[in-house]
Motif scaffolding. Structure first.
Motif, PDB file in Angstrom:
ATOM      1  N   LEU A   1      -7.271  -9.551  -8.952  1.00 15.27           N
ATOM      2  CA  LEU A   1      -7.983  -8.591  -8.102  1.00 15.27           C
ATOM      3  C   LEU A   1      -7.994  -9.046  -6.649  1.00 15.27           C
ATOM      4  CD1 LEU A   1     -10.946  -7.778 -10.511  1.00 15.27           C
ATOM      5  CD2 LEU A   1      -9.100  -6.213  -9.852  1.00 15.27           C
ATOM      6  N   LEU A   2      -8.197 -10.332  -6.423  1.00 15.95           N
ATOM      7  CA  LEU A   2      -8.166 -10.868  -5.054  1.00 15.95           C
ATOM      8  C   LEU A   2      -6.781 -10.694  -4.429  1.00 15.95           C
ATOM      9  CD1 LEU A   2     -10.302 -14.073  -5.650  1.00 15.95           C
ATOM     10  CD2 LEU A   2     -10.890 -12.195  -4.093  1.00 15.95           C
ATOM     11  N   SER A   3      -5.758 -10.911  -5.227  1.00 16.74           N
ATOM     12  CA  SER A   3      -4.386 -10.731  -4.748  1.00 16.74           C
ATOM     13  C   SER A   3      -4.132  -9.277  -4.354  1.00 16.74           C
ATOM     14  CB  SER A   3      -3.408 -11.165  -5.839  1.00 16.74           C
ATOM     15  OG  SER A   3      -2.086 -10.956  -5.423  1.00 16.74           O
ATOM     16  N   ARG A   4      -4.613  -8.354  -5.148  1.00 17.57           N
ATOM     17  CA  ARG A   4      -4.461  -6.928  -4.825  1.00 17.57           C
ATOM     18  C   ARG A   4      -5.203  -6.583  -3.534  1.00 17.57           C
ATOM     19  NH1 ARG A   4      -5.577  -4.318 -10.780  1.00 17.57           N
ATOM     20  NH2 ARG A   4      -3.670  -5.064 -11.755  1.00 17.57           N
ATOM     21  N   LEU A   5      -6.401  -7.147  -3.374  1.00 16.75           N
ATOM     22  CA  LEU A   5      -7.178  -6.888  -2.156  1.00 16.75           C
ATOM     23  C   LEU A   5      -6.462  -7.445  -0.920  1.00 16.75           C
ATOM     24  CD1 LEU A   5     -10.748  -7.515  -3.568  1.00 16.75           C
ATOM     25  CD2 LEU A   5      -9.929  -5.375  -2.544  1.00 16.75           C
ATOM     26  N   MET A   6      -5.786  -8.565  -1.083  1.00 17.76           N
ATOM     27  CA  MET A   6      -5.003  -9.114   0.035  1.00 17.76           C
ATOM     28  C   MET A   6      -3.798  -8.218   0.326  1.00 17.76           C
ATOM     29  SD  MET A   6      -5.262 -13.256  -0.372  1.00 17.76           S
ATOM     30  CE  MET A   6      -4.810 -13.314  -2.101  1.00 17.76           C
ATOM     31  N   ASP A   7      -3.127  -7.751  -0.728  1.00 22.70           N
ATOM     32  CA  ASP A   7      -1.977  -6.857  -0.554  1.00 22.70           C
ATOM     33  C   ASP A   7      -2.375  -5.555   0.140  1.00 22.70           C
ATOM     34  OD1 ASP A   7      -0.378  -8.723  -1.814  1.00 22.70           O
ATOM     35  OD2 ASP A   7      -0.317  -7.661  -3.737  1.00 22.70           O
ATOM     36  N   LYS A   8      -3.580  -5.086  -0.125  1.00 29.18           N
ATOM     37  CA  LYS A   8      -4.078  -3.839   0.480  1.00 29.18           C
ATOM     38  C   LYS A   8      -4.660  -4.055   1.878  1.00 29.18           C
ATOM     39  CE  LYS A   8      -5.100  -1.576  -3.931  1.00 29.18           C
ATOM     40  NZ  LYS A   8      -6.145  -0.995  -4.791  1.00 29.18           N
ATOM     41  N   GLY A   9      -4.707  -5.317   2.324  1.00 33.38           N
ATOM     42  CA  GLY A   9      -5.189  -5.605   3.667  1.00 33.38           C
ATOM     43  C   GLY A   9      -6.695  -5.722   3.792  1.00 33.38           C
ATOM     44  N   PHE A  10      -7.387  -5.927   2.685  1.00 34.65           N
ATOM     45  CA  PHE A  10      -8.843  -6.064   2.718  1.00 34.65           C
ATOM     46  C   PHE A  10      -9.292  -7.503   2.951  1.00 34.65           C
ATOM     47  CE2 PHE A  10      -8.818  -1.838   1.152  1.00 34.65           C
ATOM     48  CZ  PHE A  10     -10.073  -1.325   1.407  1.00 34.65           C
ATOM     49  N   LEU A  11      -8.492  -8.451   2.478  1.00 38.88           N
ATOM     50  CA  LEU A  11      -8.858  -9.858   2.556  1.00 38.88           C
ATOM     51  C   LEU A  11      -7.698 -10.694   3.056  1.00 38.88           C
ATOM     52  CD1 LEU A  11     -10.514 -10.479  -0.959  1.00 38.88           C
ATOM     53  CD2 LEU A  11     -11.709 -10.287   1.223  1.00 38.88           C
ATOM     54  N   LYS A  12      -8.050 -11.848   3.615  1.00 33.63           N
ATOM     55  CA  LYS A  12      -7.046 -12.881   3.839  1.00 33.63           C
ATOM     56  C   LYS A  12      -7.588 -14.151   3.210  1.00 33.63           C
ATOM     57  CE  LYS A  12      -8.499 -14.559   8.369  1.00 33.63           C
ATOM     58  NZ  LYS A  12      -8.100 -14.809   9.730  1.00 33.63           N
TER      59      LYS A  12
END
Length: 126
Positions: A47-58
């Motif tokens: 889920l964290l990886s998906r959020l990074m891919d979507k530009g929500f997290l680094k």
């Protein structure tokens, strides 16, 4: 442009937003336990990886631990979701939404008075 995220991803983002800054993976896991989410470590990593891919997290590696920093604020996401909801359900008509909230008794008296004050004077009474 903000993208939609799943409910599970939103659970994680709420934990990160609540910390206001960077959040360690262990804090995310602790936050999920408090919310009674018993996801496996690999599920959370996905889920964290998906959020990074979507530009929500680094992510930043700090020693052997990952630190996650939000790239989208909670307010930005709320605005995106509100506009999306307004367009989809009310065809962009905010008056229809507000009318429905009032007529369906979905607002408390305090919420109604705060909303009225905001509309009349541009002030929101928290």
């Amino acid at each position: 442009m903000v993208q939609p995220i799943s409910d599970a991803e939103l659970d994680i983002m709420k934990i990160v937003w609540a910390n206001n800054e960077s959040t360690l993976f262990s804090h995310i896991m602790d936050g999920l336990k408090i919310k009674e989410r018993t996801w496996q470590k690999n599920t959370v990593i996905t889920l964290l990886s998906r959020l990074m891919d979507k530009g929500f997290l680094k992510a930043k590696k700090t020693g052997r631990r990952n630190e996650y920093t939000p790239l989208v604020t909670e307010k930005e996401y709320q605005t995106f979701q509100t506009k999306n909801f307004l367009d989809k359900i009310y065809e962009g008509n905010a008056r229809g939404l507000i009318s429905n909230l009032i007529q369906s008794d979905l607002l408390t008296d305090d919420e109604y008075n705060s909303l009225k004050s905001l509309i009349e004077g541009g002030k929101w009474n928290e």
